[in-house]
Design an enzyme around this catalytic site. Structure first.
Site, PDB file in Angstrom:
ATOM      1  N   LYS A   1       0.817  -1.222   0.000  1.00  0.00           N
ATOM      2  CA  LYS A   1       0.000   0.000   0.000  1.00  0.00           C
ATOM      3  C   LYS A   1       0.847   1.267   0.000  1.00  0.00           C
ATOM      4  O   LYS A   1       2.019   1.251   0.367  1.00  0.00           O
ATOM      5  CB  LYS A   1      -0.994  -0.048   1.166  1.00  0.00           C
TER       6      LYS A   1
ATOM      7  N   ARG B   1      -3.372  -9.915   5.153  1.00  0.00           N
ATOM      8  CA  ARG B   1      -3.799 -10.059   3.754  1.00  0.00           C
ATOM      9  C   ARG B   1      -2.634  -9.592   2.885  1.00  0.00           C
ATOM     10  O   ARG B   1      -2.273  -8.412   2.927  1.00  0.00           O
ATOM     11  CB  ARG B   1      -5.048  -9.193   3.536  1.00  0.00           C
TER      12      ARG B   1
HETATM   13  N1  HH2 Z   1      -7.410  -3.929   0.804  1.00  0.00           N
HETATM   14  C1  HH2 Z   1      -7.733  -3.975  -0.503  1.00  0.00           C
HETATM   15  C2  HH2 Z   1      -8.811  -4.759  -0.940  1.00  0.00           C
HETATM   16  N2  HH2 Z   1      -9.535  -5.499  -0.067  1.00  0.00           N
HETATM   17  N3  HH2 Z   1      -9.951  -6.209   2.140  1.00  0.00           N
HETATM   18  C3  HH2 Z   1      -9.654  -6.166   3.434  1.00  0.00           C
HETATM   19  N4  HH2 Z   1     -10.362  -6.887   4.320  1.00  0.00           N
HETATM   20  N5  HH2 Z   1      -8.618  -5.405   3.921  1.00  0.00           N
HETATM   21  C4  HH2 Z   1      -7.848  -4.638   3.102  1.00  0.00           C
HETATM   22  O1  HH2 Z   1      -6.940  -3.927   3.594  1.00  0.00           O
HETATM   23  C5  HH2 Z   1      -8.136  -4.653   1.695  1.00  0.00           C
HETATM   24  C6  HH2 Z   1      -9.219  -5.467   1.240  1.00  0.00           C
HETATM   25  C7  HH2 Z   1      -6.919  -3.191  -1.485  1.00  0.00           C
HETATM   26  O2  HH2 Z   1      -5.791  -3.901  -1.891  1.00  0.00           O
HETATM   27  P1  HH2 Z   1      -5.670  -4.726  -3.265  1.00  0.00           P
HETATM   28  O3  HH2 Z   1      -6.692  -5.813  -3.321  1.00  0.00           O
HETATM   29  O4  HH2 Z   1      -4.289  -5.173  -3.414  1.00  0.00           O
HETATM   30  O5  HH2 Z   1      -5.912  -3.652  -4.400  1.00  0.00           O
HETATM   31  P2  HH2 Z   1      -7.157  -3.292  -5.295  1.00  0.00           P
HETATM   32  O6  HH2 Z   1      -8.272  -2.865  -4.392  1.00  0.00           O
HETATM   33  O7  HH2 Z   1      -6.658  -2.162  -6.167  1.00  0.00           O
HETATM   34  O8  HH2 Z   1      -7.541  -4.509  -6.075  1.00  0.00           O
END
Ligand code: HH2
Length: 273
Positions: A204, A238
């Site tokens: 992040k 995660r």
């Molecule tokens: N962060 C993201 C998405 N889902 N769910 C939970 N429970 N906690 C988090 O911190 C979280 C989440 C964002 O990260 P990422 O999936 O890598 O990116 P994107 O939303 O651009 O797909």
């Protein structure tokens, strides 16, 4: 928890696994690397991300779930759409991970009417389009804790046992870099909620702010944040980089640190890493 983003626009791996076959292969690799849970998502929630239609999210996610549901690990679906939750639970998905903490009343009834699925309640302000302009808090940790406590209580009132729920401070969702790190420093305050804490720091931008590195070069920062989160009581992290994170926890285990943390943050032993 290993991340499988079936999206063209996720902030760190968008476009890499849009094809169902590629996403399934990636997910299997994460299992081999030691993931304990897979989190499948078809909508990017990065700051500024545009919403995705139900049809498009179904098209991205359902074939991947189909390909993975035979595997031995719990499967989590990262979605806020009640219709997709219903379909996925029918297929056998184990956990609903909703970054909007079941704000849609229909999403709430999907979970409350299901007898056993797990739920991740995450704190966010606004939507991915607006959240980074909504960072005025008097005390970010208190506000996140109060929000999660209210959602937990509502679920309890509706018959969802707290044992089915994990809570998540929502790193990067309507918070500044300083507020994200304050949530990490004071993460133990969330343990009082009585539900395990899940932390999502992987790649992040707050890690970029500290290290000066682009998303694809934040693995060391991400592993360090995962260790810090567990040090401060998180039960689930995660992550994109499962192998590196598992290595770090293997070293912790050899040093006797992992068991000590697990005992402190209560609950049974964590399978695998
Ligand atoms: N962060 C993201 C998405 N889902 N769910 C939970 N429970 N906690 C988090 O911190 C979280 C989440 C964002 O990260 P990422 O999936 O890598 O990116 P994107 O939303 O651009 O797909």
């Amino acid at each position: 928890m290993g991340i499988v983003n079936v999206t063209p626009d996720s902030f760190s791996d968008g476009g890499r696994f849009v094809d169902a076959r590629a996403a399934i292969d990636h997910a299997r690799r994460l299992v081999d690397e030691g993931a304990d849970i897979l989190d499948i998502g078809g909508e990017s929630t990065r700051p500024g991300a545009a919403p995705v239609s139900l049809e498009e999210e179904r098209r991205r996610v359902l074939p991947v779930l189909e390909g993975l549901l035979g595997c031995s690990l719990p499967i989590s679906l990262d979605t806020s759409k009640p219709e997709l939750m219903v379909e996925a639970l029918r297929m056998g998905v184990d956990i609903i991970n909703d970054v909007r903490a079941l704000a849609d009343p229909d999403a709430l009834s999907v979970v409350t009417s299901h007898p056993s699925c797990g739920v991740c309640l995450m704190h966010m302000r606004g939507t991915p389009l607006t959240m980074q302009s909504l960072t005025a808090y008097s005390d970010v940790v208190d506000e996140v804790k109060t929000f999660l406590s209210d959602r937990l209580q509502l679920l309890q009132t509706l018959g969802v046992a707290t044992e089915r729920v994990v809570v998540d401070p929502g790193i990067g969702f309507g918070k500044s870099v300083e507020q994200n790190f304050e949530l990490l420093r004071r993460q133990r305050e969330l343990l009082g909620l009585g539900a395990p804490v899940l932390a999502g720091w992987s790649r992040k931008s707050s890690l970029g702010a500290v290290t000066g590195r682009a998303a694809e070069d934040r693995m060391v920062g991400s592993v360090s944040a995962a260790l810090a989160a567990v040090l401060n009581g998180a039960r689930i992290v995660r992550v994109h980089d499962v192998a590196a994170t598992v290595d770090a926890f293997k070293v912790w285990r050899a040093a006797g640190l992992l068991e000590a943390r697990q005992l402190e943050s209560s609950g049974g032993p964590v399978h695998g890493a």
